[in-house]
Scaffold this active site. Structure first.
Site, PDB file in Angstrom:
ATOM      1  N   GLU A 190       7.774  -8.919  -5.803  1.00  0.00           N
ATOM      2  CA  GLU A 190       8.345  -7.938  -6.750  1.00  0.00           C
ATOM      3  C   GLU A 190       8.664  -6.704  -5.927  1.00  0.00           C
ATOM      4  OE1 GLU A 190       8.923  -8.375  -9.973  1.00  0.00           O
ATOM      5  OE2 GLU A 190       8.012 -10.345 -10.179  1.00  0.00           O
ATOM      6  N   CYS A 236      10.028   1.576  -9.505  1.00  0.00           N
ATOM      7  CA  CYS A 236      10.877   0.590  -8.824  1.00  0.00           C
ATOM      8  C   CYS A 236      12.195   0.364  -9.551  1.00  0.00           C
ATOM      9  CB  CYS A 236      10.135  -0.727  -8.670  1.00  0.00           C
ATOM     10  SG  CYS A 236       9.541  -1.372 -10.245  1.00  0.00           S
TER      11      CYS A 236
HETATM   12  P1  NAD Z   1       4.277  -0.840   0.136  1.00  0.00           P
HETATM   13  O1  NAD Z   1       5.099  -2.045   0.386  1.00  0.00           O
HETATM   14  O2  NAD Z   1       4.209   0.195   1.190  1.00  0.00           O
HETATM   15  O3  NAD Z   1       2.755  -1.215  -0.217  1.00  0.00           O
HETATM   16  C1  NAD Z   1       2.419  -2.213  -1.167  1.00  0.00           C
HETATM   17  C2  NAD Z   1       1.112  -2.847  -0.764  1.00  0.00           C
HETATM   18  O4  NAD Z   1       1.242  -3.465   0.520  1.00  0.00           O
HETATM   19  C3  NAD Z   1      -0.080  -1.900  -0.672  1.00  0.00           C
HETATM   20  O5  NAD Z   1      -1.210  -2.518  -1.265  1.00  0.00           O
HETATM   21  C4  NAD Z   1      -0.281  -1.714   0.823  1.00  0.00           C
HETATM   22  O6  NAD Z   1      -1.638  -1.540   1.172  1.00  0.00           O
HETATM   23  C5  NAD Z   1       0.221  -3.019   1.407  1.00  0.00           C
HETATM   24  N1  NAD Z   1       0.817  -2.840   2.740  1.00  0.00           N
HETATM   25  C6  NAD Z   1       1.522  -1.776   3.184  1.00  0.00           C
HETATM   26  N2  NAD Z   1       1.943  -1.975   4.456  1.00  0.00           N
HETATM   27  C7  NAD Z   1       1.488  -3.192   4.828  1.00  0.00           C
HETATM   28  C8  NAD Z   1       1.591  -3.986   6.011  1.00  0.00           C
HETATM   29  N3  NAD Z   1       2.256  -3.551   7.093  1.00  0.00           N
HETATM   30  N4  NAD Z   1       1.001  -5.197   6.033  1.00  0.00           N
HETATM   31  C9  NAD Z   1       0.340  -5.653   4.960  1.00  0.00           C
HETATM   32  N5  NAD Z   1       0.209  -4.956   3.800  1.00  0.00           N
HETATM   33  C10 NAD Z   1       0.767  -3.747   3.725  1.00  0.00           C
HETATM   34  O7  NAD Z   1       4.872  -0.264  -1.227  1.00  0.00           O
HETATM   35  P2  NAD Z   1       4.482   1.071  -1.965  1.00  0.00           P
HETATM   36  O8  NAD Z   1       4.944   2.227  -1.137  1.00  0.00           O
HETATM   37  O9  NAD Z   1       3.058   1.013  -2.385  1.00  0.00           O
HETATM   38  O10 NAD Z   1       5.418   0.961  -3.271  1.00  0.00           O
HETATM   39  C11 NAD Z   1       6.755   1.367  -3.258  1.00  0.00           C
HETATM   40  C12 NAD Z   1       7.710   0.189  -3.173  1.00  0.00           C
HETATM   41  O11 NAD Z   1       7.326  -0.811  -4.072  1.00  0.00           O
HETATM   42  C13 NAD Z   1       9.129   0.565  -3.546  1.00  0.00           C
HETATM   43  O12 NAD Z   1      10.039  -0.096  -2.699  1.00  0.00           O
HETATM   44  C14 NAD Z   1       9.274   0.048  -4.965  1.00  0.00           C
HETATM   45  O13 NAD Z   1      10.587  -0.207  -5.382  1.00  0.00           O
HETATM   46  C15 NAD Z   1       8.430  -1.190  -4.907  1.00  0.00           C
HETATM   47  N6  NAD Z   1       7.921  -1.560  -6.223  1.00  0.00           N
HETATM   48  C16 NAD Z   1       8.378  -2.702  -6.827  1.00  0.00           C
HETATM   49  C17 NAD Z   1       7.927  -3.028  -8.105  1.00  0.00           C
HETATM   50  C18 NAD Z   1       8.408  -4.263  -8.827  1.00  0.00           C
HETATM   51  O14 NAD Z   1       7.784  -4.643  -9.816  1.00  0.00           O
HETATM   52  N7  NAD Z   1       9.459  -4.902  -8.384  1.00  0.00           N
HETATM   53  C19 NAD Z   1       7.006  -2.209  -8.740  1.00  0.00           C
HETATM   54  C20 NAD Z   1       6.565  -1.078  -8.077  1.00  0.00           C
HETATM   55  C21 NAD Z   1       7.013  -0.750  -6.805  1.00  0.00           C
END
Ligand code: NAD
Length: 480
Positions: A227, A261
């Site tokens: 997602e 998002c």
């Molecule tokens: P992110 O991808 O930075 O982090 C999400 C999760 O991944 C966190 O739990 C984090 O600890 C983990 N993570 C981060 N870097 C990592 C790595 N290198 N290796 C493994 N795990 C890692 O996202 P965010 O900043 O928390 O959220 C923002 C993004 O999420 C935006 O792009 C937004 O559009 C998207 N989003 C999508 C939805 C949806 O339902 N489609 C909902 C909310 C947010």
């Protein structure tokens, strides 16, 4: 209102030994859960509902989210608690029907066979959630995993530590710990988790990390639900009421300070309506947050100073490259505040048009012909959501047919993700797989066909292939 920090503030990050032990117990328990009854699963879901309907817990949760990024308790109720309870209701009323094996149609040529599709749990699952809706985006996939009969390791965001602490407490209070466990951690802990062999990984977050998750999953050919996000466009044509559009658009963009998002990322407005739209947007913003949003308790803060600085850089870059500041434009990194900002005369070379904004900045581009909007939309990866504001049925049909996005919402914002039975998710770069309702259950299930021979045989078609058999094949073809 005085905020009480009920969490111990510091999350206990899991060690590799902790993760190994949890993984081992989930590997064992996934087999127990395989034959768990619907009653058992619904009881677990009900215990979460009871927990969440307790005013004391609601207060603790709204308090936690407010401590994390100053989100108003009413906004937490609207965007975190109410949606979670809606999904609980959906699952409670539909789970029995969803899990009932479905009979498959058998054509005459296969006389004697019967087939049904049964829904078996995928097994041990890993859910990784982001910070922007730190409660709902962690809990709703878990509800569908419980409904499907899977174990869950939930790795919530390390950035929203108060909410993540609340999640841990709730999961411990409502669910058996050897089947459902919250694991806290940052990149090293998540990487260690990703290196395990899961039966399914459900990830919500950025496309960049989505790729890391998919790469890790590919080592074991583990299925993934991704997602993700992207630049969700909004087209406002010349036929729609601008006043009502502006009010909905300002809300959809600024809820959670734009850290959504499915927030409309940029607007493509018909040239004849641009001035009116900007004017109405200003009025709508002031109606919601007053003329100084920094003093409004209804306007959330940006999650970290680094993220706030990024928003500031996007404004600076756009202004340096010739954008016009139509509204707002101030920001204060120290207090993580970014003012609702409208930019016009925006061009595609500006940073703000090259990455997902994920903040309260709204670039507006004017168009004259529909084709110009398609040229811009198609220059980006397929977005999570596409917003269209029009009163023309023809225009609705045109954009439905000419654009691709995870979902499409006409004359409304955000609420495309508010209906539990409507599939939610992206396409390609904005995500893989659909969640919510039956689709959510299916993400955590293997749709297993069970084909059974009741009578007859097809031994008449076995080798050797004689001339008589060739004639028989021609005859059978008439029944296919
Ligand atoms: P992110 O991808 O930075 O982090 C999400 C999760 O991944 C966190 O739990 C984090 O600890 C983990 N993570 C981060 N870097 C990592 C790595 N290198 N290796 C493994 N795990 C890692 O996202 P965010 O900043 O928390 O959220 C923002 C993004 O999420 C935006 O792009 C937004 O559009 C998207 N989003 C999508 C939805 C949806 O339902 N489609 C909902 C909310 C947010």
């Amino acid at each position: 209102m005085e905020l009480v920090d009920n969490s111990s503030s510091i999350l206990h990050y899991a060690s590799e030994a902790d993760i190994d032990a949890i993984y081992k117990s989930h590997q064992r328990e996934k087999n127990t859960l395989r034959s768990s009854t619907i009653k058992y699963r619904l009881n677990l879901i009900r215990s979460i509902e009871v927990y969440l309907r307790d005013p004391k817990m609601i207060k603790q949760l709204t308090n936690a989210v407010q401590l994390d990024f100053n989100k108003h308790p009413s906004e937490t109720e609207l965007t975190e608690i109410i949606p979670t309870i809606s999904h609980i209701k959906e699952i409670k009323s539909k789970l029995k029907g969803w899990l009932t094996p479905k009979r498959n149609y058998i054509p005459l040529v296969h006389l004697g066979l019967s087939a049904q599709t049964v829904y078996e749990p995928k097994g041990a699952t890993l859910i990784i959630s982001p910070w922007n809706y730190p409660f709902f985006l962690a809990v709703y996939p878990m509800l569908y995993a419980i409904a499907a009969g899977c174990t869950v390791v939930l790795k919530p965001s390390e950035m929203t530590k108060h909410t993540s602490k609340f999640l841990e407490k709730m999961v411990k209070a409502c669910l058996p710990e050897d089947q459902y466990t919250v694991v806290h951690g940052g990149i090293p802990e998540t990487t260690y988790l990703l290196n395990k062999k899961w039966d399914h990984i459900f990830f919500t977050g950025s496309p960049a990390v989505g790729k890391i998750v998919m790469q890790a999953a590919s080592k074991n050919l583990t299925s993934v639900s991704l997602e993700l996000g992207g630049k969700s466009p909004c087209v406002v044509d010349e036929t729609v009421s601008i006043k009502s559009t502006a009010s909905k658009l300002a809300w959809g963009k600024l809820i959670n300070a734009g850290q959504t998002c499915i927030a409309p990322d940029y607007v493509l407005v018909h040239k004849s309506k641009q001035a009116e739209l900007v004017n109405e947007l200003k009025q709508s913003i002031e109606k919601m947050y007053g003329d100084d949003p920094s003093s409004s308790t209804s306007f959330a803060r940006i999650i970290t100073k680094k993220h706030a600085q990024r928003q500031g850089n996007l404004i600076q870059d756009a202004l340096e490259k010739g954008a016009t500041l139509a509204y707002g434009g101030t920001y204060d990194v120290a207090s993580q505040y970014v003012e609702p900002t409208i930019l016009t005369n925006v061009t595609m070379d500006m940073q703000i048009m090259q990455e997902e904004i994920f903040g309260p900045l709204l670039p507006i581009l004017a168009y004259e012909e529909k084709q110009e909007t398609l040229d811009i939309i198609h220059s980006f990866d397929k977005p999570l959501s596409f917003y269209l504001c029009t009163s023309s049925k023809q225009t609705m049909k045109y954009y439905t047919e000419h654009t691709s996005s995870g979902g499409m919402v006409i004359n409304e914002f955000i609420l495309g993700a508010a209906i539990p039975s409507v599939p939610f998710g992206g396409v390609n770069h904005s995500g893989i797989g659909k969640a919510f309702g039956f689709h959510g259950l299916i993400e955590f299930s293997n749709e297993k066909p069970v084909v059974k021979r009741n009578f007859m045989t097809i031994s008449f078609a076995y080798p050797p292939y004689t001339d008589a058999k060739a004639k028989l094949m021609k005859w059978i073809k008439r029944f296919v």
